[in-house]
Design a protein around this motif. Structure first.
Motif, mmCIF file in Angstrom:
data_model
loop_
_atom_site.group_PDB
_atom_site.id
_atom_site.type_symbol
_atom_site.label_atom_id
_atom_site.label_comp_id
_atom_site.label_asym_id
_atom_site.label_seq_id
_atom_site.Cartn_x
_atom_site.Cartn_y
_atom_site.Cartn_z
ATOM 1 N N LYS A 17 49.597 8.348 23.711
ATOM 2 C CA LYS A 17 49.209 9.318 24.745
ATOM 3 C C LYS A 17 50.416 9.719 25.591
ATOM 4 O O LYS A 17 50.586 10.887 25.939
ATOM 5 C CB LYS A 17 48.107 8.745 25.637
ATOM 6 C CG LYS A 17 46.759 8.755 24.979
ATOM 7 C CD LYS A 17 45.695 8.300 25.946
ATOM 8 C CE LYS A 17 44.334 8.336 25.295
ATOM 9 N NZ LYS A 17 43.265 7.999 26.235
ATOM 10 N N GLU A 18 51.233 8.747 25.935
ATOM 11 C CA GLU A 18 52.423 9.033 26.741
ATOM 12 C C GLU A 18 53.391 9.926 25.972
ATOM 13 O O GLU A 18 53.966 10.857 26.534
ATOM 14 C CB GLU A 18 53.100 7.726 27.156
ATOM 15 C CG GLU A 18 54.269 7.928 28.084
ATOM 16 C CD GLU A 18 53.877 8.558 29.412
ATOM 17 O OE1 GLU A 18 54.734 9.234 30.012
ATOM 18 O OE2 GLU A 18 52.729 8.388 29.856
ATOM 19 N N LYS A 21 52.112 13.433 26.082
ATOM 20 C CA LYS A 21 52.351 14.042 27.396
ATOM 21 C C LYS A 21 53.805 14.476 27.535
ATOM 22 O O LYS A 21 54.099 15.562 28.027
ATOM 23 C CB LYS A 21 52.012 13.056 28.518
ATOM 24 C CG LYS A 21 50.576 13.012 28.878
ATOM 25 C CD LYS A 21 50.399 12.107 30.078
ATOM 26 C CE LYS A 21 48.968 11.990 30.478
ATOM 27 N NZ LYS A 21 48.784 11.142 31.651
#
Length: 99
Positions: A17-18, A21
């Motif tokens: 997820k990071e 992003k």
């Protein structure tokens, strides 16, 4: 599943997820073609299962002897449901909420 394995999977999920992003921040806002492509993806992911369900239903109604059930309507609804779930999956995944 062991607690260590759960922690490891959680860390991997957070890392993915990071990374998503960070990539989105580097690339900036998606261009209009991205929106058009997403629109097409959602449309096809709903249309294809609906058409397949309807076609199978028509075939069953023509071949089944007519016992009062409408397989066409039943499988049209089932195909529409599967298509909507598929579209929801893709939209959620592309918006960053599906990992």
């Amino acid at each position: 599943m062991s607690p260590e394995r759960k922690d490891e999977e959680f860390s991997e999920r957070i890392g993915r997820k990071e990374e998503r992003k960070m990539r989105a921040r580097r690339e900036g806002e998606p261009n209009p073609w991205f929106g058009l492509g997403m629109f097409g993806l959602v449309g096809w992911s709903v249309a294809i299962p609906t058409v397949i369900g309807t076609a199978i239903g028509v075939w069953l109604d023509a071949d089944g002897g007519g016992d009062g059930r409408s397989w066409t309507l039943t499988l049209l609804g089932a195909g529409l449901g599967v298509g909507c779930l598929t579209a929801w999956f893709w939209v959620r995944r592309e918006s960053g909420g599906g990992e």
